[in-house]
Design a protein around this motif. Structure first.
Motif, short mmCIF file in Angstrom:
data_model
loop_
_atom_site.label_atom_id
_atom_site.label_comp_id
_atom_site.label_asym_id
_atom_site.label_seq_id
_atom_site.Cartn_x
_atom_site.Cartn_y
_atom_site.Cartn_z
N SER A 51 0.85 -1.18 0.00
CA SER A 51 0.00 0.00 0.00
C SER A 51 0.88 1.23 0.00
O SER A 51 2.05 1.18 0.40
N LEU A 52 0.31 2.34 -0.45
CA LEU A 52 1.06 3.58 -0.56
C LEU A 52 0.72 4.49 0.61
O LEU A 52 -0.46 4.71 0.93
N TYR A 53 1.76 5.02 1.25
CA TYR A 53 1.59 5.87 2.43
C TYR A 53 2.33 7.18 2.22
O TYR A 53 3.42 7.20 1.63
N GLY A 54 1.72 8.27 2.70
CA GLY A 54 2.39 9.56 2.71
C GLY A 54 3.13 9.75 4.02
O GLY A 54 2.55 9.59 5.10
N VAL A 55 4.43 10.09 3.95
CA VAL A 55 5.28 10.22 5.13
C VAL A 55 5.54 11.70 5.39
O VAL A 55 5.81 12.46 4.46
N PHE A 56 5.46 12.10 6.66
CA PHE A 56 5.76 13.49 7.01
C PHE A 56 6.50 13.53 8.35
O PHE A 56 6.54 12.55 9.10
N ARG A 57 7.10 14.68 8.62
CA ARG A 57 7.90 14.85 9.84
C ARG A 57 7.33 15.99 10.67
O ARG A 57 6.99 17.05 10.15
N THR A 58 7.19 15.74 11.98
CA THR A 58 6.75 16.75 12.92
C THR A 58 7.62 16.65 14.16
O THR A 58 7.64 15.61 14.82
N LEU A 63 9.43 13.39 15.26
CA LEU A 63 8.63 12.22 14.91
C LEU A 63 8.47 12.10 13.40
O LEU A 63 8.30 13.10 12.70
N ARG A 64 8.53 10.87 12.92
CA ARG A 64 8.17 10.58 11.53
C ARG A 64 6.90 9.76 11.54
O ARG A 64 6.83 8.72 12.20
N MET A 65 5.90 10.23 10.80
CA MET A 65 4.59 9.60 10.81
C MET A 65 4.11 9.42 9.38
O MET A 65 4.65 10.01 8.44
N ALA A 66 3.08 8.60 9.24
CA ALA A 66 2.54 8.33 7.90
C ALA A 66 1.04 8.17 7.99
O ALA A 66 0.47 7.91 9.06
N LEU A 67 0.40 8.34 6.84
CA LEU A 67 -1.03 8.11 6.69
C LEU A 67 -1.27 7.37 5.39
O LEU A 67 -0.53 7.56 4.41
N PRO A 68 -2.28 6.50 5.34
CA PRO A 68 -2.64 5.93 4.04
C PRO A 68 -2.96 7.06 3.06
O PRO A 68 -3.63 8.04 3.43
N LEU A 69 -2.50 6.93 1.84
CA LEU A 69 -2.65 8.03 0.90
C LEU A 69 -4.11 8.38 0.63
O LEU A 69 -4.44 9.53 0.35
N GLU A 70 -5.01 7.40 0.76
CA GLU A 70 -6.42 7.69 0.52
C GLU A 70 -7.00 8.58 1.62
O GLU A 70 -8.06 9.20 1.42
N GLU A 71 -6.35 8.65 2.79
CA GLU A 71 -6.82 9.52 3.87
C GLU A 71 -6.19 10.90 3.80
O GLU A 71 -6.65 11.83 4.46
N ILE A 126 0.18 22.12 6.76
CA ILE A 126 -0.94 21.45 7.42
C ILE A 126 -1.43 20.34 6.50
O ILE A 126 -1.71 20.57 5.32
N ILE A 127 -1.50 19.14 7.02
CA ILE A 127 -1.98 17.99 6.27
C ILE A 127 -3.47 17.83 6.56
O ILE A 127 -3.87 17.67 7.73
N ILE A 128 -4.29 17.91 5.53
CA ILE A 128 -5.74 17.75 5.69
C ILE A 128 -6.06 16.26 5.59
O ILE A 128 -5.77 15.62 4.57
N VAL A 129 -6.64 15.72 6.66
CA VAL A 129 -6.92 14.29 6.75
C VAL A 129 -8.43 14.07 6.65
O VAL A 129 -9.21 14.77 7.29
N SER A 130 -8.82 13.10 5.83
CA SER A 130 -10.23 12.72 5.71
C SER A 130 -10.37 11.28 6.13
O SER A 130 -9.76 10.38 5.56
N SER A 131 -11.19 11.05 7.18
CA SER A 131 -11.39 9.69 7.70
C SER A 131 -12.83 9.52 8.12
O SER A 131 -13.36 10.32 8.90
N ASP A 132 -13.47 8.49 7.56
CA ASP A 132 -14.84 8.15 7.94
C ASP A 132 -15.77 9.36 7.83
O ASP A 132 -16.62 9.59 8.69
N GLY A 133 -15.61 10.13 6.75
CA GLY A 133 -16.50 11.26 6.51
C GLY A 133 -16.21 12.48 7.33
O GLY A 133 -17.01 13.43 7.33
N PRO A 147 -0.99 13.66 -12.15
CA PRO A 147 -1.93 12.79 -11.41
C PRO A 147 -1.18 11.97 -10.36
O PRO A 147 -0.13 11.39 -10.63
N LEU A 148 -1.74 11.93 -9.16
CA LEU A 148 -1.05 11.27 -8.06
C LEU A 148 -0.84 9.79 -8.33
O LEU A 148 0.15 9.20 -7.87
N GLU A 149 -1.73 9.18 -9.12
CA GLU A 149 -1.58 7.75 -9.37
C GLU A 149 -0.35 7.44 -10.22
O GLU A 149 0.08 6.29 -10.28
#
Length: 515
Positions: free
Chosen positions: A8-15, A18-26, A79-86, A367-369
């Motif tokens: 799966s593809l994940y977006g990685v960021f640093r804060t 800390l290094r963290m990631a989110l599924p790219l669809e979120e 700022i990373i905008i996250v969309s999860s469960d609507g 295109p991101l894909e």
């Protein structure tokens, strides 16, 4: 190396540290941090305030404070905008470090003792630098006490998307879609149905056609296309002549003309009634104008595309689209692409999909894909002096050519290892290319796209509208897979042509023209 189906593809960021990631669809999009956040009447741990993103108020959280660490408020830049469960929320981050494919068996599940909810569900090791990355659990963050999240307008049942709403509105009353551009201090616009293309970097060449309204010719699709000054054409010659940076290419019955522009600013859809008639004055030339449009910040003269097509002087210029190889004949078709009714086939189509925007000297979008991964500039690579092919490096046991994308597109650029990023794209099964870009901007959703163009000029790209149907900006669309595949093919052909056994009629690839 092409990712397997179980990765799966994940977006990685640093804060902070800390290094963290989110599924790219979120990961909905990334925006620049504002100077200050709007306060919200709640005291949830880690809540910094809110940002107003296209009329949606989104709460912003500090992941370091959520994790019980010192705040990242001083270093956070995006700022990373996250969309999860609507639901939507934002996360403050120092920097986006790219995306990476992670195989399912490389994700290590995490459990936190004592019944405390875990902000992250898994960890993994990033392949290029062995950094430990925590995979955030967006659902757990949303359910943290006193942490607000807002409904995602794009995922509400029964709510049309902005594009759908726009199309529905257009079906109820007459609308016109206009390309907006500036010529010095004058705002001009024209219906997109008459626009063949936009030249983002207009280069003028002297020709025998030079005269009161013609400033020379521009090279487009192997033809010399007359360049017309719309200020002189409309009889507004008292205005000072300004530098020309862009060209608006207009389709005429027998060819093309290019209108000079200081800048192309927007494509917008407006009610037809908003275009008001103007008095019949000797200046500007009323016969070539459809009216006057007033927006929030300025006024635009609306060119009458049909009147331009019927103007005898412009029709004569349109017929003089000469082939640059001097082999034109009366049977040669002009470079315009028109249907049986004489209308240009160029069109704008609604579109909602994710694009990565980045800098190549100008803003660009892909295109991101198409992007397999986004990597830091490789600290170890084999340098090559075959610009724009500047080196090779290894990643996931694959040797990858390193291409300087701005140089490939005719723009000077010296890579900065500290800030440049490498976009990995798969150009063929088992073949990957790394394209160097100076700066990443954001992950954004489109609202419309131009239909594809048939051109070999890499700088004459279709445009994409980013933002909302009512407030969008223009970004050229770059098909990185096609660009990388074409360059690598030409590069290999050029190397073969240098070998003694190569037939003499196969020459090295010519460099792409500078803008």
């Amino acid at each position: 190396m092409t990712p397997t189906a179980v990765s799966s593809l994940y977006g990685v960021f640093r804060t902070g540290g800390l290094r963290m990631a989110l599924p790219l669809e979120e990961l909905r999009e990334v925006i620049v941090r504002p100077a200050e956040f709007s306060p919200l009447p709640t005291a949830g741990v880690g809540l910094l305030g809110a940002v107003n993103l296209r009329h949606t108020v989104i709460p912003v959280l500090d992941p370091c404070l959520l994790a019980g660490r010192p705040s990242a408020a001083e270093t956070g830049e995006v700022i990373i905008i996250v969309s999860s469960d609507g639901r939507l929320f934002g996360l403050l981050a120092d920097a986006i470090e790219g995306s990476t494919h992670v195989a399912a068996d490389a994700l290590l599940a995490v459990r936190i003792g004592g019944g405390v909810p875990a902000l992250f569900s898994h960890t993994f090791e990033r392949a290029d630098d062995r950094a430990v990355v925590a995979l955030l659990d967006a659902a757990t963050i949303i359910d943290t006490p006193a942490i607000p999240a807002v409904a995602d307008p794009a995922q509400q049942p029964g709510t049309p998307t902005p594009v759908t709403a726009s199309v529905a509105a257009q079906s109820q009353e007459p609308h016109r879609t206009l390309l907006m551009f500036e010529c010095g201090g004058t705002g001009l616009s024209i219906d997109v149905t008459h626009v063949h293309s936009v030249m983002p970097d207009l280069e003028l060449h002297s020709s025998p056609l030079d005269g009161p309204i013609c400033r020379g010719v521009a090279h487009l699709d192997g033809h010399a296309v007359p360049v017309i000054d719309p200020i002189k054409l409309l009889g507004l010659g008292l205005q000072a002549t300004t530098d020309t940076h862009r060209g608006v290419v207009v389709s005429l019955p027998r060819g093309l003309i290019t209108l000079t522009a200081t800048d192309v600013t927007d494509i917008t859809t407006v009610p037809a009634d908003d275009i008001l008639p103007i008095p019949k004055l000797p200046s500007p030339d009323h016969a070539l104008l459809a009216g006057l449009l007033t927006t929030d910040d300025r006024q635009y003269l609306v060119l009458d595309g049909q009147a331009l097509r019927e103007n005898p002087e412009l029709a004569a210029f349109g017929a003089l689209n000469l082939r640059l190889d001097s082999q034109a004949s009366p049977a040669d078709p002009p470079p315009g692409d028109t249907d049986a009714a004489g209308r240009d086939k160029h069109r704008v189509i609604p579109s909602v999909r994710k694009f990565l925007t980045y800098s190549i000297g100008v803003e660009a979008a892909t295109p991101l894909e198409q992007i397999d991964e986004i990597l830091p500039y490789p600290s170890h690579h084999l340098s090559l002096d075959e610009a724009p092919l500047i080196g090779m490096f290894t990643h996931r046991r694959t040797t990858i050519p390193l291409i300087n994308l701005p140089v490939l597109l005719g723009r000077p650029h010296t890579p900065d290892p500290a800030t440049d990023r490498v976009l990995l794209v798969t150009v063929a099964p088992g073949a990957t290319a790394g394209l160097v870009v100076p700066d990443l901007h954001a992950i954004e959703q489109s609202v419309w796209e131009e239909s594809a163009k048939t051109t070999n000029d890499l700088l004459q790209r279709p445009l994409i509208g980013m933002g909302t149907p009512e407030n969008n900006r223009l970004v050229p669309h770059f098909d990185l897979i096609a660009i990388a595949a074409e360059h690598l093919g030409r590069h290999l052909a050029g190397r073969e042509s240098a070998a003694p056994h190569t037939p003499s009629n196969v020459g090295p690839a010519s460099p792409h023209p500078r803008s």
